[in-house]
Write a protein that holds these residues in place. Structure first.
Motif, PDB file in Angstrom:
ATOM      1  N   TYR A 169       2.640   0.306  -0.242  1.00 37.83           N
ATOM      2  CA  TYR A 169       1.916   0.141   1.021  1.00 37.83           C
ATOM      3  C   TYR A 169       2.561  -0.955   1.856  1.00 37.83           C
ATOM      4  CZ  TYR A 169      -2.010   3.051  -0.425  1.00 37.83           C
ATOM      5  OH  TYR A 169      -2.794   4.114  -0.788  1.00 37.83           O
ATOM      6  N   THR A 226       1.161   4.718  -1.963  1.00 36.01           N
ATOM      7  CA  THR A 226       0.649   5.758  -1.066  1.00 36.01           C
ATOM      8  C   THR A 226       0.714   7.104  -1.798  1.00 36.01           C
ATOM      9  OG1 THR A 226       2.867   6.104  -0.226  1.00 36.01           O
ATOM     10  CG2 THR A 226       1.505   4.538   0.982  1.00 36.01           C
ATOM     11  N   ASN A 227       0.152   8.145  -1.174  1.00 32.64           N
ATOM     12  CA  ASN A 227       0.148   9.464  -1.818  1.00 32.64           C
ATOM     13  C   ASN A 227       1.555   9.944  -2.139  1.00 32.64           C
ATOM     14  OD1 ASN A 227      -2.552   9.612  -1.835  1.00 32.64           O
ATOM     15  ND2 ASN A 227      -2.718  10.763   0.112  1.00 32.64           N
ATOM     16  N   THR A 240      -5.021  -2.885   4.839  1.00 34.06           N
ATOM     17  CA  THR A 240      -6.319  -2.203   4.654  1.00 34.06           C
ATOM     18  C   THR A 240      -6.242  -1.016   3.684  1.00 34.06           C
ATOM     19  OG1 THR A 240      -6.985  -3.015   6.792  1.00 34.06           O
ATOM     20  CG2 THR A 240      -8.295  -1.223   5.907  1.00 34.06           C
ATOM     21  N   PRO A 241      -5.293  -0.078   3.850  1.00 35.12           N
ATOM     22  CA  PRO A 241      -5.229   1.000   2.840  1.00 35.12           C
ATOM     23  C   PRO A 241      -4.830   0.493   1.453  1.00 35.12           C
ATOM     24  CG  PRO A 241      -3.468   1.229   4.480  1.00 35.12           C
ATOM     25  CD  PRO A 241      -4.387   0.156   4.978  1.00 35.12           C
ATOM     26  N   ASP A 265       2.475  -5.455   8.453  1.00 37.34           N
ATOM     27  CA  ASP A 265       1.102  -5.597   8.936  1.00 37.34           C
ATOM     28  C   ASP A 265       0.889  -6.956   9.618  1.00 37.34           C
ATOM     29  OD1 ASP A 265      -1.393  -4.701   9.439  1.00 37.34           O
ATOM     30  OD2 ASP A 265      -2.183  -4.950   7.416  1.00 37.34           O
ATOM     31  N   LYS A 270      -7.982  -0.697  -0.099  1.00 37.41           N
ATOM     32  CA  LYS A 270      -8.817   0.454  -0.497  1.00 37.41           C
ATOM     33  C   LYS A 270      -8.309   1.045  -1.827  1.00 37.41           C
ATOM     34  CE  LYS A 270     -10.647   4.342   1.856  1.00 37.41           C
ATOM     35  NZ  LYS A 270     -10.384   5.344   2.844  1.00 37.41           N
ATOM     36  N   ALA A 271      -6.990   1.216  -1.892  1.00 36.59           N
ATOM     37  CA  ALA A 271      -6.399   1.795  -3.109  1.00 36.59           C
ATOM     38  C   ALA A 271      -6.563   0.844  -4.295  1.00 36.59           C
ATOM     39  CB  ALA A 271      -4.918   2.100  -2.868  1.00 36.59           C
TER      40      ALA A 271
END
Ligand code: FAD
Length: 486
Positions: free
Chosen positions: A155, A149-150, A159-160, A401, A163-164
């Motif tokens: 994660y 993550t940023n 889903t994110p 998740d 994407k990453a």
């Protein structure tokens, strides 16, 4: 690496990467050294401790035989050493390395907690003897810890992560490495010193074809045809439209990167559109990657702990008779029972059914997911710790998740939806073959008695209410305990 290494011997340590194509450690060893040998450490007592069943052992050891033949063609001897435990590895490797004047060890990393500890001990022992230790990565596409993550955390949501991952993959080279060329004047090791490969029963050759060549061929055949209908048909077990490549990935007879490469090629090098089927299949490969990264980021999952602390204290039922009925396919729910028969007979189960039976065990029967995870480990040919743990914790709602605890599959509805004509059920439960397409999903008590099929083990509505109440209460109590502790 200096040119001097060309005059020295490299040892490649094979583990769950039993192949010669796209093998980073083997490629690097062959690039840097004139003389190359391989080693495999067989540690059956460690397998016992990890609940590794005979189906997976058989599949892996048969692929080890296949690997030895492939290496032989490259003029690379493969030494097979039997020891009890991972903790015996360092001594065995040092002894072998000193005997053959090995200067460098090459391996592809493994990410489970015990495996990481084993590799650290081996690195220290070898370096103490002045032997170089070179670790490559082949279990994942991206190195765990690089997709974050940023704020730099692993994660927890797919889903994110996906994407990453796709963003990071833009500049990534998916081209598989070629098979190394045949060694000219390589080291010779007598057949006796190479050691024999143990035989394990049962023999599932009628179900599974052995070999790296077969795995690569099956991948190519899949991406030419079935992949395009994957999204539409993947949930229907009777259609058998999934790749069935998981066992080959689990022992590394097939490289994950080659799977990505072939699927992306079939999809015009796109992760998203073009073919929905291919994009969907690639997403499944990313799920595999996600669970591996998760395991590295949260090693507690390797220690049998629930990922989500809210559900770490569910009062699971101690119900040995119900558990035995589930294991033996005698729950009275045809789809669940047929799926369990598939697992026991073939060492494999369709993904949709893995979710159905796992949810049934943890919600309808309220039996601890760890019991199911262990039973799967003891039967799956494709056993992979992080995928198995991830799948079980997803189904039990204890995972990252995961399925929310109140969304519980109805096994009869799942059966009507995904095996509408009862074709899958009829295959594994021939005693129900005479039932109509309607009643095969839920035989009446009289039909069940007439056909010698068990009555339902628990009523669906009762079981769902009990599960929801149990999970809700456990979550509230855990949150209250956490608040009090602050
Ligand atoms: P395909 O549908 O063709 O998918 C291609 C590949 O993607 C698979 O071979 C696999 O490597 C990967 N993949 C697909 N779905 C998943 C997923 N949900 N999670 C992680 N990777 C996935 N998979 C294992 O490889 N080993 C296991 O021990 C394992 N245990 C599981 C236990 C449970 C309770 C559940 C719900 C799932 C489990 N899975 C496991 C994931 C999945 O069921 C299998 O990977 C899939 O059924 C293998 O069939 P296939 O090769 O035809 O898959």
């Amino acid at each position: 690496m200096t040119s001097d290494t060309n005059k020295t011997t490299a040892l490649v340590w094979f583990r769950r990467d039993l192949r010669v194509y796209d093998h980073p450690a083997l490629t690097e060893a062959c690039r840097n050294h004139k003389q190359v040998m391989g080693v495999y450490l067989h540690t059956p007592t460690q397998w016992d401790r990890h609940d590794v069943g005979n189906n997976h052992r058989w599949f892996l050891l048969e692929h080890l035989r296949d690997l030895r033949q492939s290496l032989d063609k490259l003029n690379i001897p493969l030494v097979v050493i039997s020891r009890k435990l991972f903790s015996d590895s360092a001594e065995a490797l040092v002894k072998l390395a000193l005997k053959h004047d090995v200067s460098h060890l090459y391996l592809n990393g493994e990410w489970e907690v015990n495996e990481l500890e084993r590799d650290s001990a081996c690195k220290a022992a070898l370096e103490k003897e002045g032997i170089g230790f070179h670790k490559s990565n082949d279990q994942t596409i991206m190195l765990p810890g690089t997709i974050t993550t940023n704020d730099g955390h692993y994660y927890k949501v797919f889903t994110p992560f996906r994407k990453a991952f796709i963003k990071a993959a833009q500049g990534f080279d998916f081209d598989p490495l070629p098979r190394p060329s045949r060694r000219k004047d390589n080291i010779t090791i007598s057949e006796r010193d190479q050691g024999s490969i143990p035989k394990v029963k049962p023999d599932l050759k009628s179900e599974w074809t052995i070999g790296e060549a077969h795995a690569r061929h099956a991948l190519k055949a899949f991406v030419q045809k079935e992949i395009f209908d994957y999204k539409r048909y993947r949930d229907f077990p009777a259609l058998d439209n999934t790749s069935r490549l998981s066992p080959y990935l689990a022992v590394g007879a097939l490289s994950l990167r080659e799977c990505f490469y072939e699927a992306l090629r079939a999809n015009d090098y796109s992760f998203e559109g073009v073919s929905e089927g291919a994009a969907c299949w690639v997403s499944e490969l990313i799920w595999r990657e996600f669970y591996k990264h998760l395991m590295v980021g949260f090693p507690k999952v390797c220690k049998h702990r629930a990922f989500n602390a809210d559900y770490s204290k569910i009062p699971w039922r101690s119900a040995s008779k119900d558990f035995a009925a589930w294991c033996e396919g005698r729950t009275g729910y045809p789809l669940v029972d047929a799926a369990m028969k598939q697992l026991v007979q073939e060492g494999w189960m369709h993904n949709r059914l893995r979710m159905v039976v796992a949810m049934f065990l943890t919600k309808h029967l309220l039996i601890d997911w760890r019991e199911g995870e262990r039973f799967f480990a003891r039967h799956l040919v494709d056993l992979d710790f992080s995928a198995n743990n991830g799948g079980w914790q997803w189904s039990a709602s204890t995972g990252a998740d995961a399925a929310p605890y109140f969304r519980i599959f109805n096994p009869v509805r799942q059966s009507e939806r995904f095996d509408p004509d009862g074709e899958f059920i009829r295959h594994y439960l021939p005693e129900l073959a005479s039932l109509s397409n309607k009643s095969i999903h839920a035989p009446s008590p009289m039909e069940a008695t007439d056909l010698g099929y068990p009555q339902v083990i628990t009523d669906h509505s009762f079981a769902v209410d009990r599960a929801k109440q149990t999970f809700r209460t456990a979550k509230e109590q855990q949150q209250y305990a956490t608040e009090q502790a602050v």
